[in-house]
Motif scaffolding. Structure first.
Motif, short mmCIF file in Angstrom:
data_model
loop_
_atom_site.label_atom_id
_atom_site.label_comp_id
_atom_site.label_asym_id
_atom_site.label_seq_id
_atom_site.Cartn_x
_atom_site.Cartn_y
_atom_site.Cartn_z
N ASP A 97 -65.59 -43.62 -53.25
CA ASP A 97 -64.33 -44.23 -52.83
C ASP A 97 -64.14 -45.75 -53.41
N SER A 98 -64.93 -46.48 -53.80
CA SER A 98 -65.01 -47.62 -54.52
C SER A 98 -64.17 -47.75 -55.93
N THR A 100 -62.56 -45.11 -57.23
CA THR A 100 -61.25 -44.58 -56.89
C THR A 100 -60.12 -45.53 -56.63
N LYS A 101 -60.61 -47.02 -56.43
CA LYS A 101 -59.50 -48.05 -56.26
C LYS A 101 -59.57 -48.79 -57.72
N PHE A 102 -60.28 -48.31 -58.56
CA PHE A 102 -60.10 -49.25 -59.93
C PHE A 102 -58.89 -48.89 -60.48
N GLY A 106 -59.11 -45.02 -61.60
CA GLY A 106 -59.14 -44.33 -60.11
C GLY A 106 -58.21 -43.22 -59.96
N ARG A 107 -57.08 -43.23 -60.97
CA ARG A 107 -56.22 -42.10 -60.58
C ARG A 107 -56.96 -40.78 -61.22
N ARG A 110 -59.44 -39.31 -58.44
CA ARG A 110 -58.82 -38.87 -57.20
C ARG A 110 -58.67 -37.42 -57.33
#
Length: 128
Positions: A97-98, A100-102, A106-107, A110
């Motif tokens: 989850d962390s 995926t926020k990069f 991140g994209r 996901r």
């Protein structure tokens, strides 16, 4: 945190230098010292001896001793990696989850199939 950072650096260098035994042993020792300094000796012992993490602890320390005593890094290092994976696989969803926020990667992370795989791998392990 300093010892844990040094531990990670030594593990990476140990791998880059074709499983250099001295670097891996120093990485193991700094990992154990860093964990003791971060959460305390009693909590570290409780962590390694917890019922759900006992299998991972056995593999980690077995690999540690095979590397030191028998000087068989090619056998000891995979045992340690497997042990660490068994002990920390319950953290995989948090790390996923962390990550995926990069912004850049991140994209790509996901992906529903990748999320399902992370959930399946971590669901088999003990909770933290």
């Amino acid at each position: 945190m300093g010892f844990l950072t040094v531990s990670l650096l030594l593990f990476i260098l140990g791998i880059m230098f074709f499983l250099d035994r001295a670097l891996i042993v120093m990485g193991n020792l700094s990992f154990l010292i860093g964990l003791c300094l971060l959460i305390g000796i009693k909590s570290t012992l409780h962590f390694f001896l917890k019922k759900g993490k006992l299998k991972g602890s056995i593999f980690f320390f077995l690999g540690f001793f095979v590397t030191i005593i028998f000087k068989l890094t090619i056998i000891g290092f995979p045992l340690q990696i497997y042990g660490l994976f068994q002990m920390f696989k319950s953290f995989l969803p948090f790390l996923y989850d962390s990550a995926t926020k990069f912004p850049v990667i991140g994209r790509y992370l996901r992906n529903p199939q990748l999320k399902k795989m992370v959930d399946e791998v971590s669901a088999k392990g003990p909770s933290v």
